[in-house]
Write a protein that holds these residues in place. Structure first.
Motif, PDB file in Angstrom:
ATOM      1  N   ARG A  92      32.795  44.140  34.517  1.00 26.22           N
ATOM      2  CA  ARG A  92      31.605  43.296  34.481  1.00 26.22           C
ATOM      3  C   ARG A  92      31.801  42.117  35.411  1.00 26.22           C
ATOM      4  NH1 ARG A  92      31.546  40.064  28.689  1.00 26.22           N
ATOM      5  NH2 ARG A  92      32.651  38.211  29.396  1.00 26.22           N
ATOM      6  N   PRO A  93      30.737  41.516  35.906  1.00 28.38           N
ATOM      7  CA  PRO A  93      30.893  40.400  36.828  1.00 28.38           C
ATOM      8  C   PRO A  93      31.354  39.152  36.100  1.00 28.38           C
ATOM      9  CG  PRO A  93      28.580  40.756  36.336  1.00 28.38           C
ATOM     10  CD  PRO A  93      29.334  41.878  35.685  1.00 28.38           C
ATOM     11  N   GLY A  94      32.202  38.402  36.777  1.00 28.14           N
ATOM     12  CA  GLY A  94      32.655  37.143  36.206  1.00 28.14           C
ATOM     13  C   GLY A  94      31.789  36.007  36.682  1.00 28.14           C
ATOM     14  N   SER A  95      31.928  34.893  36.042  1.00 24.05           N
ATOM     15  CA  SER A  95      31.146  33.715  36.408  1.00 24.05           C
ATOM     16  C   SER A  95      31.817  33.020  37.588  1.00 24.05           C
ATOM     17  CB  SER A  95      31.077  32.769  35.214  1.00 24.05           C
ATOM     18  OG  SER A  95      30.418  31.576  35.572  1.00 24.05           O
ATOM     19  N   GLY A  96      31.168  33.109  38.747  1.00 31.55           N
ATOM     20  CA  GLY A  96      31.708  32.438  39.913  1.00 31.55           C
ATOM     21  C   GLY A  96      32.853  33.163  40.570  1.00 31.55           C
ATOM     22  N   SER A  97      33.187  34.399  40.137  1.00 36.11           N
ATOM     23  CA  SER A  97      34.253  35.160  40.765  1.00 36.11           C
ATOM     24  C   SER A  97      33.812  36.573  41.048  1.00 36.11           C
ATOM     25  CB  SER A  97      35.502  35.203  39.901  1.00 36.11           C
ATOM     26  OG  SER A  97      35.318  34.828  38.626  1.00 36.11           O
ATOM     27  N   PRO A  98      34.572  37.290  41.870  1.00 37.16           N
ATOM     28  CA  PRO A  98      34.182  38.660  42.184  1.00 37.16           C
ATOM     29  C   PRO A  98      34.117  39.519  40.932  1.00 37.16           C
ATOM     30  CG  PRO A  98      35.940  37.878  43.623  1.00 37.16           C
ATOM     31  CD  PRO A  98      35.783  36.877  42.535  1.00 37.16           C
ATOM     32  N   VAL A  99      33.429  40.634  41.037  1.00 35.56           N
ATOM     33  CA  VAL A  99      33.408  41.580  39.926  1.00 35.56           C
ATOM     34  C   VAL A  99      34.838  41.927  39.590  1.00 35.56           C
ATOM     35  CG1 VAL A  99      32.787  43.912  39.249  1.00 35.56           C
ATOM     36  CG2 VAL A  99      31.165  42.517  40.515  1.00 35.56           C
ATOM     37  N   GLY A 100      35.174  41.891  38.313  1.00 33.34           N
ATOM     38  CA  GLY A 100      36.569  42.086  37.946  1.00 33.34           C
ATOM     39  C   GLY A 100      36.760  42.931  36.722  1.00 33.34           C
ATOM     40  N   LEU A 101      38.016  43.202  36.426  1.00 28.75           N
ATOM     41  CA  LEU A 101      38.395  44.067  35.329  1.00 28.75           C
ATOM     42  C   LEU A 101      39.426  43.370  34.461  1.00 28.75           C
ATOM     43  CD1 LEU A 101      38.805  46.949  37.764  1.00 28.75           C
ATOM     44  CD2 LEU A 101      37.286  47.151  35.837  1.00 28.75           C
ATOM     45  N   ARG A 102      39.218  43.450  33.173  1.00 24.95           N
ATOM     46  CA  ARG A 102      40.200  42.913  32.233  1.00 24.95           C
ATOM     47  C   ARG A 102      40.274  43.869  31.063  1.00 24.95           C
ATOM     48  NH1 ARG A 102      43.573  38.757  33.096  1.00 24.95           N
ATOM     49  NH2 ARG A 102      43.125  37.759  31.124  1.00 24.95           N
ATOM     50  N   PRO A 103      41.477  44.062  30.472  1.00 21.47           N
ATOM     51  CA  PRO A 103      41.570  44.955  29.327  1.00 21.47           C
ATOM     52  C   PRO A 103      40.655  44.572  28.185  1.00 21.47           C
ATOM     53  CG  PRO A 103      43.744  44.426  30.174  1.00 21.47           C
ATOM     54  CD  PRO A 103      42.757  43.550  30.908  1.00 21.47           C
ATOM     55  N   GLU A 104      40.430  43.273  28.019  1.00 21.44           N
ATOM     56  CA  GLU A 104      39.594  42.814  26.912  1.00 21.44           C
ATOM     57  C   GLU A 104      38.116  42.772  27.293  1.00 21.44           C
ATOM     58  OE1 GLU A 104      41.863  41.000  28.440  1.00 21.44           O
ATOM     59  OE2 GLU A 104      43.611  40.996  27.134  1.00 21.44           O
ATOM     60  N   GLY A 105      37.775  43.180  28.497  1.00 18.18           N
ATOM     61  CA  GLY A 105      36.387  43.141  28.925  1.00 18.18           C
ATOM     62  C   GLY A 105      35.973  41.772  29.437  1.00 18.18           C
ATOM     63  N   GLN A 106      36.927  40.884  29.664  1.00 17.52           N
ATOM     64  CA  GLN A 106      36.612  39.556  30.152  1.00 17.52           C
ATOM     65  C   GLN A 106      36.475  39.599  31.664  1.00 17.52           C
ATOM     66  OE1 GLN A 106      39.764  37.111  28.702  1.00 17.52           O
ATOM     67  NE2 GLN A 106      39.263  37.453  26.563  1.00 17.52           N
ATOM     68  N   ALA A 107      36.088  38.453  32.238  1.00 15.70           N
ATOM     69  CA  ALA A 107      35.894  38.387  33.682  1.00 15.70           C
ATOM     70  C   ALA A 107      37.224  38.540  34.412  1.00 15.70           C
ATOM     71  CB  ALA A 107      35.246  37.049  34.045  1.00 15.70           C
ATOM     72  N   TRP A 108      37.132  39.004  35.615  1.00 14.16           N
ATOM     73  CA  TRP A 108      38.296  39.154  36.473  1.00 14.16           C
ATOM     74  C   TRP A 108      38.955  37.800  36.686  1.00 14.16           C
ATOM     75  CZ3 TRP A 108      40.968  42.916  39.044  1.00 14.16           C
ATOM     76  CH2 TRP A 108      41.719  42.540  40.180  1.00 14.16           C
ATOM     77  N   ASP A 109      40.263  37.747  36.525  1.00 14.67           N
ATOM     78  CA  ASP A 109      41.020  36.516  36.716  1.00 14.67           C
ATOM     79  C   ASP A 109      41.503  36.485  38.165  1.00 14.67           C
ATOM     80  OD1 ASP A 109      42.784  34.396  36.733  1.00 14.67           O
ATOM     81  OD2 ASP A 109      43.525  34.805  34.709  1.00 14.67           O
ATOM     82  N   GLU A 110      40.711  35.898  39.022  1.00 15.86           N
ATOM     83  CA  GLU A 110      41.030  35.890  40.445  1.00 15.86           C
ATOM     84  C   GLU A 110      42.334  35.162  40.727  1.00 15.86           C
ATOM     85  OE1 GLU A 110      40.349  36.715  44.561  1.00 15.86           O
ATOM     86  OE2 GLU A 110      39.586  37.568  42.689  1.00 15.86           O
ATOM     87  N   ALA A 111      42.601  34.097  39.969  1.00 12.90           N
ATOM     88  CA  ALA A 111      43.841  33.350  40.187  1.00 12.90           C
ATOM     89  C   ALA A 111      45.059  34.220  39.875  1.00 12.90           C
ATOM     90  CB  ALA A 111      43.841  32.089  39.327  1.00 12.90           C
ATOM     91  N   ALA A 112      44.986  34.965  38.759  1.00 17.58           N
ATOM     92  CA  ALA A 112      46.104  35.841  38.401  1.00 17.58           C
ATOM     93  C   ALA A 112      46.273  36.953  39.432  1.00 17.58           C
ATOM     94  CB  ALA A 112      45.882  36.421  37.010  1.00 17.58           C
ATOM     95  N   PHE A 113      45.146  37.504  39.897  1.00 12.84           N
ATOM     96  CA  PHE A 113      45.184  38.562  40.902  1.00 12.84           C
ATOM     97  C   PHE A 113      45.889  38.075  42.160  1.00 12.84           C
ATOM     98  CE2 PHE A 113      42.725  40.512  44.522  1.00 12.84           C
ATOM     99  CZ  PHE A 113      43.324  41.761  44.470  1.00 12.84           C
ATOM    100  N   ARG A 114      45.524  36.891  42.623  1.00 15.53           N
ATOM    101  CA  ARG A 114      46.124  36.359  43.841  1.00 15.53           C
ATOM    102  C   ARG A 114      47.589  35.983  43.623  1.00 15.53           C
ATOM    103  NH1 ARG A 114      42.956  35.775  48.002  1.00 15.53           N
ATOM    104  NH2 ARG A 114      40.694  35.886  47.736  1.00 15.53           N
ATOM    105  N   THR A 115      47.921  35.578  42.410  1.00 16.22           N
ATOM    106  CA  THR A 115      49.324  35.284  42.105  1.00 16.22           C
ATOM    107  C   THR A 115      50.174  36.538  42.238  1.00 16.22           C
ATOM    108  OG1 THR A 115      48.778  33.442  40.629  1.00 16.22           O
ATOM    109  CG2 THR A 115      50.914  34.501  40.309  1.00 16.22           C
TER     110      THR A 115
END
Length: 231
Positions: A92-115
């Motif tokens: 699902r799309p995140g607020s202010g971030s690219p469309v992302g994937l999380r196991p819990e169905g939350q928004a994509w964590d762009e900071a974690a991805f880039r880390t």
């Protein structure tokens, strides 16, 4: 041919699967991952039976083979997002971030991805098609894919393949982190010294069976059974 295979893994344990070439190590890992189907036998992971018709049991494990299964024309980002979606995790799309994937169905964590991209030395390459990646880069991307997934058991077939010294050390650190989280790691390695240094136990596969189960293994415990003389 595999026959009469019987063994167990504990949470947080790293177990090295070793044996001569052609002994069936890759076959066993692929059977456990659901890529190949056994003619008979049963297995379970945390009480959930494996080898059943449904796919739910596969979500508790991840598999990394000799080469990551990636789409060459997709970017690193696209491959990671697709693999996570195929595991049944929400998109699902995140607020202010690219469309992302999380196991819990939350928004994509762009900071974690880039880390993770930075940690594995792929920062700035995430939007390139992976066909331009070297084998070492593909292996690092495969490890990032495992980091983004939720699982209890990792099946790793020669995970240090194509990695340079820094990459192999990073893999060692990552495996130790997974174990500290209570995840089990079942892996093979042509480099016996590297493998036993990272294993709590070693299973020797020979003539289709688990011939030895060695706790706190050393090279001297296994070399005589692999066709090499102990120095």
């Amino acid at each position: 041919m595999l026959r009469d295979i019987s063994f167990s893994l504990a949470a947080g344990e790293a177990v090295l699967l070793t044996g001569r070439n052609g002994s069936g190590k890759t076959t066993l890992l692929r059977i456990l991952a659901g890529i190949m189907h056994p003619e008979n036998g049963t297995a379970s992971l945390n009480g959930r039976p494996l080898f059943t018709a449904g796919s739910a049991w596969r979500r508790d494990m991840v598999y990394l083979g000799h080469r990551p299964n990636l789409y060459p024309t997709f970017t690193a980002r696209e491959n990671l997002m697709l693999s996570t979606r195929l595991r049944g995790q929400a998109l699902r799309p995140g607020s202010g971030s690219p469309v992302g994937l999380r196991p819990e169905g939350q928004a994509w964590d762009e900071a974690a991805f880039r880390t993770l991209l930075d940690r594995y030395g792929l920062a700035g390459r995430e939007d390139e098609p992976v066909r331009v990646y070297s084998e070492g880069m593909l292996q690092r991307l495969g490890l990032i894919r495992l980091e983004l997934a939720t699982w209890r058991l990792a099946l790793l077939d020669e995970p240090a393949t194509a990695l340079d010294v820094d990459g192999a050390e990073l893999l060692s650190e990552t495996m130790a982190c997974w174990r500290s989280q209570g995840r089990a790691v079942f892996f093979t390695s042509h480099d016996l010294g590297w493998g036993v240094a990272r294993a709590d136990r070693a299973l020797l596969l020979s003539r289709g069976i688990i011939a030895r189960d060695v706790a706190a293994p050393g090279e001297r415990d296994l070399l005589p059974h692999l066709g090499r003389e102990v120095p």
